[in-house]
Write an enzyme that holds these catalytic residues in place. Structure first.
Site, PDB file in Angstrom:
ATOM      1  N   ASP A  16      39.139  26.266  36.815  1.00 47.94           N
ATOM      2  CA  ASP A  16      37.769  26.390  37.366  1.00 47.94           C
ATOM      3  C   ASP A  16      37.330  25.126  38.116  1.00 47.94           C
ATOM      4  OD1 ASP A  16      37.510  28.896  35.910  1.00 47.94           O
ATOM      5  OD2 ASP A  16      37.178  27.668  34.127  1.00 47.94           O
ATOM      6  N   GLY A  18      37.584  24.550  41.301  1.00 46.55           N
ATOM      7  CA  GLY A  18      37.128  24.838  42.659  1.00 46.55           C
ATOM      8  C   GLY A  18      38.280  24.894  43.648  1.00 46.55           C
ATOM      9  N   LYS A  19      39.444  25.347  43.186  1.00 44.35           N
ATOM     10  CA  LYS A  19      40.640  25.356  44.029  1.00 44.35           C
ATOM     11  C   LYS A  19      40.481  26.282  45.229  1.00 44.35           C
ATOM     12  CE  LYS A  19      43.037  26.406  40.369  1.00 44.35           C
ATOM     13  NZ  LYS A  19      42.034  26.098  39.311  1.00 44.35           N
ATOM     14  N   LYS A  21      37.890  27.134  47.073  1.00 48.50           N
ATOM     15  CA  LYS A  21      37.155  26.507  48.177  1.00 48.50           C
ATOM     16  C   LYS A  21      38.010  25.454  48.865  1.00 48.50           C
ATOM     17  CE  LYS A  21      33.458  23.380  49.383  1.00 48.50           C
ATOM     18  NZ  LYS A  21      32.179  22.744  49.093  1.00 48.50           N
ATOM     19  N   ASN A  41      44.416  36.353  36.071  1.00 43.34           N
ATOM     20  CA  ASN A  41      43.486  35.548  35.274  1.00 43.34           C
ATOM     21  C   ASN A  41      42.858  34.457  36.132  1.00 43.34           C
ATOM     22  OD1 ASN A  41      46.018  34.343  35.506  1.00 43.34           O
ATOM     23  ND2 ASN A  41      45.978  33.427  33.470  1.00 43.34           N
ATOM     24  N   ALA A  42      43.418  34.212  37.316  1.00 37.59           N
ATOM     25  CA  ALA A  42      42.836  33.244  38.247  1.00 37.59           C
ATOM     26  C   ALA A  42      41.586  33.836  38.882  1.00 37.59           C
ATOM     27  CB  ALA A  42      43.846  32.873  39.328  1.00 37.59           C
ATOM     28  N   ARG A 146      63.855  38.763  29.247  1.00 39.40           N
ATOM     29  CA  ARG A 146      64.759  39.486  30.141  1.00 39.40           C
ATOM     30  C   ARG A 146      64.602  41.005  30.040  1.00 39.40           C
ATOM     31  NH1 ARG A 146      69.581  36.003  27.833  1.00 39.40           N
ATOM     32  NH2 ARG A 146      68.226  36.414  26.061  1.00 39.40           N
ATOM     33  N   THR A 302      36.042  36.215  34.261  1.00 45.95           N
ATOM     34  CA  THR A 302      35.584  36.820  33.002  1.00 45.95           C
ATOM     35  C   THR A 302      34.073  36.900  32.871  1.00 45.95           C
ATOM     36  OG1 THR A 302      35.554  34.665  31.910  1.00 45.95           O
ATOM     37  CG2 THR A 302      37.621  35.917  31.815  1.00 45.95           C
ATOM     38  N   ARG A 304      32.410  34.735  31.464  1.00 43.24           N
ATOM     39  CA  ARG A 304      32.073  34.021  30.232  1.00 43.24           C
ATOM     40  C   ARG A 304      31.416  32.680  30.545  1.00 43.24           C
ATOM     41  NH1 ARG A 304      37.685  34.257  26.822  1.00 43.24           N
ATOM     42  NH2 ARG A 304      38.504  33.731  28.873  1.00 43.24           N
ATOM     43  N   ASP A 334      27.374  17.276  43.369  1.00 43.07           N
ATOM     44  CA  ASP A 334      25.949  17.581  43.492  1.00 43.07           C
ATOM     45  C   ASP A 334      25.330  18.069  42.181  1.00 43.07           C
ATOM     46  OD1 ASP A 334      27.817  19.750  44.338  1.00 43.07           O
ATOM     47  OD2 ASP A 334      26.023  20.988  44.137  1.00 43.07           O
TER      48      ASP A 334
END
Length: 423
Positions: A16, A18-19, A21, A41-42, A146, A302, A304, A334
């Protein structure tokens, strides 16, 4: 033959950061953007033109004209979630068939993987790890065991038989849990989504990526989750199921270590975490709640509420070392606009012993040792030049640079793609 290196952008905390952006901001310099691990999940949030968009599986360069976006072999894919995402993207950006390439070696998340995830998490009671319940852990377990199905298998005449065999195996595992489930509706959606995916190009991504490198094409590898969630080096067992650090680029895209170039590490000006697990600087007071509300700290995937706390330099320095970070990007500066005092953890105390490194025992009772800084108590959201920052913020950044040994190249001062200060 030209030679080129693949640059990497990844999160240095518990996800979380901010990747989304950042990748969106960096992509004009890169022709190819490639995801190398993780799954739906990302939640990579982009904001442009006043609109918001959250990407889960598709690389964050998808809205850039003429970009090529590769879902690498290290990613796990739920066809239903991916097709829903593609349809939403195409409403905004038009047909993306030619812009999205999918590795044949990427593993598929089956409907029964989702059930196994939910059953396993429910059985853990108070010791839940905070799974997103998307089936990612069980899929990686089948990969290493496998047993898995991969994107390339979709095209095999044996696909249905292999799917049924794996489903039977999962039903056997599910019978060990006291867990009620019904996959009928989701399975229908899943099979339709598998058919829909066939309009995209399934590729030997390792060959394609290396060919682009040989041709001198700029490539950016995009990580998901965060370094402190790495399966080997994160706060185990409260981690994700893949290698989230730079090393994951080599195995998740099929590139040699000597082809990794610049490593861009992203961190928030404070810390957050979703789900269970150690979080030494977590705040349970009004300050923590203020960070959550001002920073809109609720999970993009999520929903959450995120746990919030001060910047943890012990963990950050560890992530910088493990990733070979060459430059830093600070997000959400900010959010700290209104704080009179800002704290940074520079060491831990565990059992009366002080340590300035990230220990194996991070799950035990950890007391952070803080250094305090005066806040800038002013609005920096419209600042676009570093020289115009208040001195208190410059001092905060300078301290982080001196402690990590890495320059802070970009500071984000708001959610929009234009709200950045580049040094």
């Amino acid at each position: 033959m030209k030679t080129n290196k693949i640059d990497v952008v990844l999160g240095l905390q518990w996800g979380d950061e901010g990747k989304g952006k950042v990748v969106d901001v960096l992509t004009p310099d890169y022709k190819v953007i490639a995801r190398f691990q993780g799954g739906p999940n990302a939640g990579h949030s982009l904001v442009f033109g006043g609109d918001g968009f959250v990407l889960h599986t598709v690389p964050s360069g998808i809205f850039r004209k003429d970009s090529v976006n590769v879902i690498g072999n290290g990613v796990v894919i739920d066809p239903v979630i991916l097709m829903d995402e593609i349809r939403a993207i195409e409403q905004k950006a038009g047909d993306i068939t030619g812009k999205l390439l999918i590795s044949k070696r990427a593993h598929l998340i089956l409907p029964t993987h989702r059930m196994l995830d939910a059953a396993s998490e429910a059985s853990k009671g108070k010791s839940k790890i905070g799974s997103t319940l998307k089936g990612i852990g069980p899929t990686y377990m089948d990969k290493t065991g496998r047993n898995g199905l991969r994107i390339g298998d979709i095209l095999s005449p044996e696909f249905q038989n292999r799917y049924n065999a794996l489903k039977r195996k999962h039903f056997g595992l599910l019978s060990q849990y006291d867990f009620q489930f019904d996959i009928t509706d989701y399975e229908k959606q899943w099979m339709q989504a598998v058919e829909d995916l066939k309009r995209f190009q399934f590729i030997e991504s390792e060959l394609v990526i290396n060919k682009y490198l040989d041709e001198g094409t700029p490539i950016l590898a995009e990580g998901a989750q965060g370094s402190m969630l790495d399966i080997d080096f994160g706060t185990y067992p409260f981690v994700t199921s893949s290698n989230t650090m730079t090393a994951g680029v080599c195995t998740g895209l099929g590139v040699a270590p000597n082809r990794v170039g610049k490593v861009i590490g992203i961190f928030k000006a404070y810390c957050t975490r979703v789900g269970s697990g150690p979080f030494p600087t977590e705040l349970f007071d009004e300050t923590g709640e203020s960070l959550r509300q001002i920073g809109h700290e609720f999970g993009a995937t999520t929903g959450r509420p995120r746990r919030c706390g001060w910047l943890d330099l012990v963990a950050l320095k560890y992530a910088v070392m493990m990733n070979g970070v060459s430059e830093l990007i600070m997000m959400k500066a900010d959010v700290l606009n209104t704080f009179k005092t800002i704290k940074v953890a520079t060491a831990y105390e565990i059992g009366g012993k002080r340590m300035d490194y990230f220990p194996f025992e991070s799950g035990e009772e950890v007391t952070p040792v803080y250094k305090e800084f005066p806040g800038w108590e002013s609005d920096i959201c419209d600042v676009r030049n570093y020289a115009d920052f208040p001195q208190q913020l410059k001092d905060y950044i300078a301290f982080i640079e001196s402690e990590t040994g890495c320059p802070v190249r970009i500071i984000s001062v708001g959610p929009d793609r234009e709200a950045i200060v580049v040094r």
